[in-house]
Write a protein that holds these residues in place. Sequence first.
Motif, PDB file in Angstrom:
ATOM      1  N   PHE A 477       0.832  -1.204   0.000  1.00  0.00           N
ATOM      2  CA  PHE A 477       0.000   0.000   0.000  1.00  0.00           C
ATOM      3  C   PHE A 477       0.871   1.260   0.000  1.00  0.00           C
ATOM      4  CE2 PHE A 477      -2.302   3.380   2.187  1.00  0.00           C
ATOM      5  CZ  PHE A 477      -3.506   3.397   1.493  1.00  0.00           C
ATOM      6  N   VAL A 478       1.902   1.283   0.861  1.00  0.00           N
ATOM      7  CA  VAL A 478       2.793   2.445   0.959  1.00  0.00           C
ATOM      8  C   VAL A 478       3.579   2.623  -0.333  1.00  0.00           C
ATOM      9  CG1 VAL A 478       4.824   3.392   2.129  1.00  0.00           C
ATOM     10  CG2 VAL A 478       2.982   2.339   3.472  1.00  0.00           C
ATOM     11  N   ASP A 479       4.147   1.536  -0.824  1.00  0.00           N
ATOM     12  CA  ASP A 479       4.971   1.621  -2.039  1.00  0.00           C
ATOM     13  C   ASP A 479       4.156   2.070  -3.252  1.00  0.00           C
ATOM     14  OD1 ASP A 479       7.232   0.885  -0.671  1.00  0.00           O
ATOM     15  OD2 ASP A 479       7.157  -1.218  -1.264  1.00  0.00           O
ATOM     16  N   LYS A 480       2.919   1.622  -3.329  1.00  0.00           N
ATOM     17  CA  LYS A 480       2.054   2.017  -4.444  1.00  0.00           C
ATOM     18  C   LYS A 480       1.810   3.524  -4.416  1.00  0.00           C
ATOM     19  CE  LYS A 480      -2.493   1.277  -6.532  1.00  0.00           C
ATOM     20  NZ  LYS A 480      -3.836   0.661  -6.389  1.00  0.00           N
ATOM     21  N   PHE A 481       1.535   4.061  -3.229  1.00  0.00           N
ATOM     22  CA  PHE A 481       1.284   5.495  -3.117  1.00  0.00           C
ATOM     23  C   PHE A 481       2.537   6.296  -3.494  1.00  0.00           C
ATOM     24  CE2 PHE A 481       1.222   9.557  -0.913  1.00  0.00           C
ATOM     25  CZ  PHE A 481      -0.053  10.033  -1.198  1.00  0.00           C
ATOM     26  N   ILE A 482       3.702   5.858  -2.972  1.00  0.00           N
ATOM     27  CA  ILE A 482       4.959   6.567  -3.270  1.00  0.00           C
ATOM     28  C   ILE A 482       5.267   6.507  -4.763  1.00  0.00           C
ATOM     29  CG2 ILE A 482       7.459   6.505  -2.905  1.00  0.00           C
ATOM     30  CD1 ILE A 482       6.915   5.694  -0.019  1.00  0.00           C
ATOM     31  N   LEU A 483       4.977   5.367  -5.390  1.00  0.00           N
ATOM     32  CA  LEU A 483       5.205   5.239  -6.835  1.00  0.00           C
ATOM     33  C   LEU A 483       4.327   6.229  -7.602  1.00  0.00           C
ATOM     34  CD1 LEU A 483       6.678   3.696  -9.086  1.00  0.00           C
ATOM     35  CD2 LEU A 483       4.766   2.059  -9.100  1.00  0.00           C
ATOM     36  N   GLU A 484       3.082   6.390  -7.156  1.00  0.00           N
ATOM     37  CA  GLU A 484       2.167   7.331  -7.800  1.00  0.00           C
ATOM     38  C   GLU A 484       2.687   8.773  -7.688  1.00  0.00           C
ATOM     39  OE1 GLU A 484      -1.480   6.696  -5.779  1.00  0.00           O
ATOM     40  OE2 GLU A 484      -1.946   4.805  -6.800  1.00  0.00           O
ATOM     41  N   LYS A 485       3.406   9.050  -6.611  1.00  0.00           N
ATOM     42  CA  LYS A 485       3.914  10.401  -6.371  1.00  0.00           C
ATOM     43  C   LYS A 485       5.389  10.536  -6.751  1.00  0.00           C
ATOM     44  CE  LYS A 485      -0.010  11.669  -4.559  1.00  0.00           C
ATOM     45  NZ  LYS A 485      -0.886  12.667  -5.205  1.00  0.00           N
ATOM     46  N   LYS A 486       5.937   9.531  -7.418  1.00  0.00           N
ATOM     47  CA  LYS A 486       7.370   9.522  -7.720  1.00  0.00           C
ATOM     48  C   LYS A 486       7.811  10.769  -8.481  1.00  0.00           C
ATOM     49  CE  LYS A 486      11.000   6.707  -9.864  1.00  0.00           C
ATOM     50  NZ  LYS A 486      11.307   5.435 -10.596  1.00  0.00           N
TER      51      LYS A 486
END
Length: 516
Positions: A477-486
């Motif tokens: 969940f965390v990694d997906k959000f960070i990827l979206e905001k990369k």
Amino acid sequence: MNSENLKRPLFLVLNIESHRTPEENLGIYYLQAALKDEGIDSEYRDLWLENIDSKEFSTSYDFSKTLFVGISGCLSNVSEVKEFIDLLPKGIPVVVGGYGGTFEYEALLRIGCEVVMIGEGDKAIIDLCNYYFGKIDISDVHNIAYLKNGNVVKNDSYPVVDLNNLNNIHERKYLSQIIESKATVNVISSKGCYGSCSFCSISQFYCSYKWREMSIKNIVNILEYLYLKGARVFKFVDDSFLEGSRDDEWCKQFFEAICRSQIIDSILFRISIRADQVTDKRIKFLAESGLFAVSCGIENGSQSFLKRIGKKASFLDNNRALAIFERYNIFVQAGFMLFDDKTTMQELYENLKFFKEHREIIIKGIFSETYAAEGTIFGKYIKRKYKESTFKINGNYQYPILDPSAQKVYLILKMYQKKNSALYDKLIDPISAPKALDNKEKYFQFYDLYKVVHEIDIDFFEKVLSKIDEIEDSEIFVDKFILEKKKDFGIINAAVDKLYRDNQMIFTGVVSKFLE
């Protein structure tokens, strides 16, 4: 020179890896000034400021004329002190002071410190030197703890000193280095606090006197002296700048004294303040004197949480103070603690609402927690309530969060914070430390970038709360959000790096050990 002065105390600040910008240690300067007044020479070496590791220093320094090694300790560096003791030549006495000494004295004695200083040492340091010179017995040294036949002994303490009677510390070894590195120059004008927060150890450290102050005349004299040495941005390291008699009229008199000095319109300064001490007149006069940033203990956006931790400032006090700060364009680094053991989901939603209503506050990321340190009411409570399961990490007792959903939010936010902490620290440090930038507009360049990151954090916090029952794998969940905001994070990182280059600054911090 007397034969007893052939040996002298060596005062050290160890080079601890930290997310904080290295700063001068005013306490050591004052100890040196007290010794000098008695004709006793001493040396101050700050390994943190010099960026020298303990091993390098211990193998290159000549300890043959060292009376004792005095280390300024914090609550989280007991292991670093132990490592340094093991590197020293045999027979060199080690004394530790500061907050670490006051609240962790037994642990420090057990790892090899010969003496630990309790509380303030401005008078007691003379006793200590006389003990090591062979003039008095250890039982006559005030403000210390030591081992006798394996048992801890604590001697009586002196009353705290009148701040107006402190010896001046004009001879500041690292001042030019501080100014050159664009760090703020530290000053002090008061000690203590009239607050009674459960997470704070200040009242225990200054147990014999809640708060005391230095006169306006002495404060301005210190600022003028440092101004003539090249300092322009100051950090008052007072626990709480406005207390007691420092009311609207005092702030007016302070402003008038600044106007009569050589430094009007030429300095900026930062203070720490309680929200319930904020009034429009006080901040108006201080802003006109040079105030541009505050550290204010907002702590939480839920009234039930504030009541639980013993805050004198209410939710309404916080809102009123923040409105006044905004009126005068004051940067607000908000002391914040989102979690304790009794945090509920309702309180977390109240904090989300608070963040949305106060997007202007500066916090180091969306995650924060209440530390349970020695010397605090909260620390004692955690030890008592969870005595079968609690343990220490970096000087703080660990505890569970009783609400299962809130505990899950805690773990997710902490994971997110760890992945982004390097950006937070580098971005916020120039305002929160603060750095000595050329003008207020320079701070706004960092602040504008911060607000973008803060908006992303609020968005993440809201997503976590709304989906907490659906999240099966927190890391995904965390990694997906960070990827979206990369892309956003990449642009912000590049912009921050450019600001550091433009302002000729170097960031030396590391990931905070308190995120372990």
